[in-house]
Design a protein around this motif. Structure first.
Motif, mmCIF file in Angstrom:
data_model
loop_
_atom_site.group_PDB
_atom_site.id
_atom_site.type_symbol
_atom_site.label_atom_id
_atom_site.label_comp_id
_atom_site.label_asym_id
_atom_site.label_seq_id
_atom_site.Cartn_x
_atom_site.Cartn_y
_atom_site.Cartn_z
ATOM 1 N N GLY A 27 0.640 -1.212 0.027
ATOM 2 C CA GLY A 27 -0.121 -0.018 -0.200
ATOM 3 C C GLY A 27 0.781 1.119 0.079
ATOM 4 N N ALA A 28 2.183 1.173 0.152
ATOM 5 C CA ALA A 28 3.110 2.157 0.152
ATOM 6 C C ALA A 28 4.390 1.860 -0.273
ATOM 7 N N VAL A 29 4.890 2.891 -0.938
ATOM 8 C CA VAL A 29 6.368 2.859 -1.469
ATOM 9 C C VAL A 29 6.918 4.261 -1.003
ATOM 10 N N VAL A 30 8.078 4.117 -0.153
ATOM 11 C CA VAL A 30 8.932 5.280 0.147
ATOM 12 C C VAL A 30 10.077 5.251 -0.405
ATOM 13 N N SER A 31 10.710 6.395 -0.943
ATOM 14 C CA SER A 31 11.979 6.272 -1.340
ATOM 15 C C SER A 31 12.839 7.518 -1.346
ATOM 16 N N PHE A 32 13.972 7.536 -1.157
ATOM 17 C CA PHE A 32 14.787 8.620 -0.903
ATOM 18 C C PHE A 32 16.387 8.515 -1.625
ATOM 19 N N THR A 33 16.723 9.423 -2.533
ATOM 20 C CA THR A 33 17.974 9.273 -3.094
ATOM 21 C C THR A 33 18.815 10.546 -2.767
ATOM 22 N N GLY A 34 19.946 9.875 -2.207
ATOM 23 C CA GLY A 34 21.183 11.048 -1.791
ATOM 24 C C GLY A 34 21.880 11.554 -3.109
ATOM 25 N N VAL A 35 22.289 12.606 -3.090
ATOM 26 C CA VAL A 35 23.020 13.228 -4.169
ATOM 27 C C VAL A 35 24.443 13.786 -3.719
ATOM 28 N N VAL A 36 25.250 13.722 -4.353
ATOM 29 C CA VAL A 36 26.578 14.548 -3.865
ATOM 30 C C VAL A 36 26.705 15.951 -3.932
ATOM 31 N N ARG A 37 26.599 16.651 -2.867
ATOM 32 C CA ARG A 37 26.431 18.196 -2.568
ATOM 33 C C ARG A 37 27.641 18.863 -2.894
ATOM 34 N N ASP A 38 27.694 19.911 -3.417
ATOM 35 C CA ASP A 38 28.815 20.913 -3.306
ATOM 36 C C ASP A 38 28.394 22.164 -2.644
ATOM 37 N N THR A 39 28.580 22.276 -1.416
ATOM 38 C CA THR A 39 28.142 23.097 -0.495
ATOM 39 C C THR A 39 28.830 24.505 -0.431
ATOM 40 N N LYS A 40 30.235 24.365 -1.065
ATOM 41 C CA LYS A 40 31.273 25.666 -1.126
ATOM 42 C C LYS A 40 31.549 25.921 -2.535
ATOM 43 N N GLY A 41 31.011 25.149 -3.457
ATOM 44 C CA GLY A 41 31.155 25.604 -4.967
ATOM 45 C C GLY A 41 32.429 25.284 -5.331
ATOM 46 N N ASP A 42 33.371 24.797 -4.698
ATOM 47 C CA ASP A 42 34.574 24.036 -5.327
ATOM 48 C C ASP A 42 35.007 22.504 -5.011
ATOM 49 N N LEU A 43 33.965 21.833 -5.100
ATOM 50 C CA LEU A 43 33.964 20.011 -4.979
ATOM 51 C C LEU A 43 34.255 19.698 -6.457
ATOM 52 N N GLN A 44 35.444 19.316 -6.196
ATOM 53 C CA GLN A 44 35.817 18.225 -7.769
ATOM 54 C C GLN A 44 35.107 16.952 -7.646
#
Length: 146
Positions: A27-44
């Motif tokens: 009766g229910a499906v729950v999903s979550f997808t985590g994404v690589v976040r660039d919080t400072k704008g300099d993540l390679q």
């Protein structure tokens, strides 16, 4: 129940469609997808390391616990390792149950576990060098409710 620890990119929409396809017992499906976040704008890239056998076993064990605690019909956990670019999916949790409360709670439990206890080590590679990501107090506090 499916637990995959992989380096390959995955399509969260396709994974979710496959997970729920032809299911009439839920009766229910729950999903979550985590994404690589660039919080400072300099993540390679985010480099994720793990011990293959240990990581798979640890995640399977916690997924089994979730199935028992919330009477889940099915669980999907995908977690990637290796070098990941900002914006790429890093992990996915999907839970299926007869009722939404169980699916939401179990998904939340699994995400808290993956964030704080799953045996992964993360290194951020930025324009200014590389550094290991420390555990956050908020993530540890989230585990206390379970």
């Amino acid at each position: 129940m499916t637990v995959r620890v992989q380096s390959e990119h995955f399509d969260a929409g396709a994974e979710l469609n496959s997970f729920a396809q032809d299911r009439t017992d839920i009766g229910a499906v729950v999903s979550f997808t985590g994404v690589v976040r660039d919080t400072k704008g300099d993540l390679q890239e985010m480099l994720i390391e793990h011990y293959p056998g240990m990581t798979q076993s640890a995640i399977t064990k916690i997924a089994d616990e979730a199935v028992q605690r919330w009477a889940l019909v099915d669980v999907l956990v995908i977690h990637r390792y290796g070098p990941l670019k900002p914006g790429e999916p890093i992990m996915m949790v999907a839970t299926a149950s007869a009722h939404r409360a169980a699916a939401f709670e179990a998904a939340d439990f699994l995400m808290d576990y993956l964030k704080s206890r799953a045996p992964f080590w993360k290194k951020e590679v930025t324009n200014n060098g590389a550094s290991w990501v420390d555990a956050k107090d908020a993530d540890e506090d989230a585990l206390k409710r379970w």
